[in-house]
Design a protein around this motif. Structure first.
Motif, mmCIF file in Angstrom:
data_model
loop_
_atom_site.group_PDB
_atom_site.id
_atom_site.type_symbol
_atom_site.label_atom_id
_atom_site.label_comp_id
_atom_site.label_asym_id
_atom_site.label_seq_id
_atom_site.Cartn_x
_atom_site.Cartn_y
_atom_site.Cartn_z
ATOM 1 N N CYS A 21 0.870 -1.174 0.000
ATOM 2 C CA CYS A 21 0.000 0.000 0.000
ATOM 3 C C CYS A 21 0.904 1.221 0.000
ATOM 4 C CB CYS A 21 -0.906 -0.014 1.217
ATOM 5 S SG CYS A 21 -1.853 1.501 1.495
ATOM 6 N N VAL A 22 0.916 1.947 -1.094
ATOM 7 C CA VAL A 22 1.761 3.124 -1.220
ATOM 8 C C VAL A 22 0.901 4.376 -1.085
ATOM 9 C CG1 VAL A 22 3.334 4.382 -2.706
ATOM 10 C CG2 VAL A 22 3.390 1.888 -2.680
ATOM 11 N N ALA A 23 1.359 5.296 -0.248
ATOM 12 C CA ALA A 23 0.606 6.516 0.017
ATOM 13 C C ALA A 23 1.184 7.695 -0.747
ATOM 14 C CB ALA A 23 0.623 6.821 1.510
ATOM 15 N N SER A 24 0.296 8.605 -1.125
ATOM 16 C CA SER A 24 0.715 9.879 -1.709
ATOM 17 C C SER A 24 -0.169 10.971 -1.131
ATOM 18 C CB SER A 24 0.607 9.848 -3.236
ATOM 19 O OG SER A 24 -0.712 9.567 -3.642
ATOM 20 N N GLY A 25 0.426 12.152 -0.951
ATOM 21 C CA GLY A 25 -0.328 13.257 -0.378
ATOM 22 C C GLY A 25 -0.540 13.141 1.109
ATOM 23 N N MET A 26 0.129 12.224 1.744
ATOM 24 C CA MET A 26 0.032 11.995 3.189
ATOM 25 C C MET A 26 1.225 11.158 3.609
ATOM 26 S SD MET A 26 -2.770 8.885 3.397
ATOM 27 C CE MET A 26 -2.007 8.210 4.864
ATOM 28 N N TYR A 27 1.469 11.115 4.930
ATOM 29 C CA TYR A 27 2.572 10.326 5.448
ATOM 30 C C TYR A 27 2.029 9.196 6.314
ATOM 31 C CZ TYR A 27 5.497 14.177 3.879
ATOM 32 O OH TYR A 27 6.121 15.126 3.117
ATOM 33 N N VAL A 28 2.374 7.967 5.989
ATOM 34 C CA VAL A 28 1.855 6.826 6.747
ATOM 35 C C VAL A 28 2.355 6.840 8.182
ATOM 36 C CG1 VAL A 28 1.611 5.414 4.676
ATOM 37 C CG2 VAL A 28 3.737 5.281 6.008
ATOM 38 N N SER A 29 3.442 7.538 8.442
ATOM 39 C CA SER A 29 4.021 7.539 9.785
ATOM 40 C C SER A 29 3.157 8.280 10.803
ATOM 41 C CB SER A 29 5.412 8.171 9.764
ATOM 42 O OG SER A 29 5.342 9.501 9.280
ATOM 43 N N VAL A 30 2.254 9.154 10.331
ATOM 44 C CA VAL A 30 1.462 9.941 11.273
ATOM 45 C C VAL A 30 0.026 9.448 11.378
ATOM 46 C CG1 VAL A 30 2.903 11.968 10.951
ATOM 47 C CG2 VAL A 30 0.839 11.704 9.562
ATOM 48 N N TYR A 31 -0.269 8.343 10.757
ATOM 49 C CA TYR A 31 -1.589 7.725 10.830
ATOM 50 C C TYR A 31 -1.487 6.336 11.454
ATOM 51 C CZ TYR A 31 -3.546 11.106 7.467
ATOM 52 O OH TYR A 31 -3.992 12.238 6.836
ATOM 53 N N ASN A 32 -2.576 5.892 12.053
ATOM 54 C CA ASN A 32 -2.742 4.457 12.262
ATOM 55 C C ASN A 32 -3.101 3.885 10.895
ATOM 56 O OD1 ASN A 32 -2.360 4.644 15.021
ATOM 57 N ND2 ASN A 32 -4.558 4.760 15.464
ATOM 58 N N MET A 33 -2.360 2.886 10.471
ATOM 59 C CA MET A 33 -2.601 2.290 9.164
ATOM 60 C C MET A 33 -3.195 0.895 9.342
ATOM 61 S SD MET A 33 -1.744 4.618 7.040
ATOM 62 C CE MET A 33 -1.906 3.641 5.537
ATOM 63 N N GLY A 34 -4.230 0.611 8.573
ATOM 64 C CA GLY A 34 -4.907 -0.669 8.738
ATOM 65 C C GLY A 34 -5.136 -1.382 7.423
ATOM 66 N N TRP A 35 -5.353 -2.677 7.542
ATOM 67 C CA TRP A 35 -5.797 -3.494 6.419
ATOM 68 C C TRP A 35 -7.155 -4.085 6.795
ATOM 69 C CZ3 TRP A 35 -3.700 -3.937 1.644
ATOM 70 C CH2 TRP A 35 -2.370 -3.548 1.466
ATOM 71 N N PHE A 36 -8.077 -4.028 5.863
ATOM 72 C CA PHE A 36 -9.393 -4.625 6.016
ATOM 73 C C PHE A 36 -9.647 -5.522 4.804
ATOM 74 C CE2 PHE A 36 -11.258 -2.273 9.578
ATOM 75 C CZ PHE A 36 -10.338 -1.253 9.710
ATOM 76 N N ARG A 37 -10.653 -6.358 4.905
ATOM 77 C CA ARG A 37 -11.030 -7.178 3.764
ATOM 78 C C ARG A 37 -12.545 -7.326 3.721
ATOM 79 N NH1 ARG A 37 -8.620 -13.065 5.743
ATOM 80 N NH2 ARG A 37 -10.208 -13.513 7.340
ATOM 81 N N ARG A 38 -13.043 -7.570 2.513
ATOM 82 C CA ARG A 38 -14.460 -7.801 2.331
ATOM 83 C C ARG A 38 -14.650 -8.958 1.366
ATOM 84 N NH1 ARG A 38 -18.115 -2.865 0.811
ATOM 85 N NH2 ARG A 38 -18.336 -2.687 3.068
ATOM 86 N N ARG A 44 -17.200 -5.453 5.839
ATOM 87 C CA ARG A 44 -15.762 -5.209 5.854
ATOM 88 C C ARG A 44 -15.198 -5.670 7.195
ATOM 89 N NH1 ARG A 44 -13.755 0.116 2.854
ATOM 90 N NH2 ARG A 44 -15.173 -0.859 1.370
ATOM 91 N N GLU A 45 -14.151 -6.470 7.140
ATOM 92 C CA GLU A 45 -13.576 -7.118 8.319
ATOM 93 C C GLU A 45 -12.191 -6.569 8.620
ATOM 94 O OE1 GLU A 45 -12.770 -11.239 7.650
ATOM 95 O OE2 GLU A 45 -12.094 -11.636 9.704
#
Length: 123
Positions: A21-38, A44-45
């Motif tokens: 998961c590559v981010a642009s326009g934001m920094y992953v270091s300052v967010y809680n980052m999650g993975w979900f699935r459906r 969504r789980e």
């Protein structure tokens, strides 16, 4: 802000995949980052999250011990290593970013979502 997932595909039971998961326009270091699935017909789980505070990792019960979430701040990316895949892991997997930090297990708390990547596990 944008998140773009990749790495999904078709794999046999017991196999492995690594989602990116590559981010642009934001920094992953300052967010809680999650993975979900459906999966089809399901809600969504929550799969996994990595917290911004101390990089603590948390997992859903169904993937604990088989999946691993990680983050690379230099690449501004988050990964999900999936081992021991089972047919019930078949779903569209989404990467998401949570700024509020109130409840990382709840999809409604996440503000930014990727488009998803399909994972199919054959039996």
């Amino acid at each position: 802000a944008q998140l773009v997932e990749s790495g999904g595909g078709l794999v046999q039971t017991g196999g492995s995949l690594r989602l990116s998961c590559v981010a642009s326009g934001m920094y992953v270091s300052v967010y809680n980052m999650g993975w979900f699935r459906r999966a089809p017909g399901n809600k969504r789980e929550f799969v996994a999250a990595i917290l911004r505070s101390d990089s603590t990792t948390v997992y859903g019960n169904s993937v604990e011990g088989r999946f691993a979430i990680s983050r690379d701040n230099l690449k501004n990316a988050v990964y999900l290593q999936m081992d021991g895949l089972k047919p019930e892991d078949t779903a569209v997997y989404y990467c998401a970013a949570d700024w509020s930090g109130r409840s990382y297990r709840e999809p409604s708390e996440y503000e930014v979502w990727g488009q998803g990547t399909q994972v199919t596990v054959s039996s």
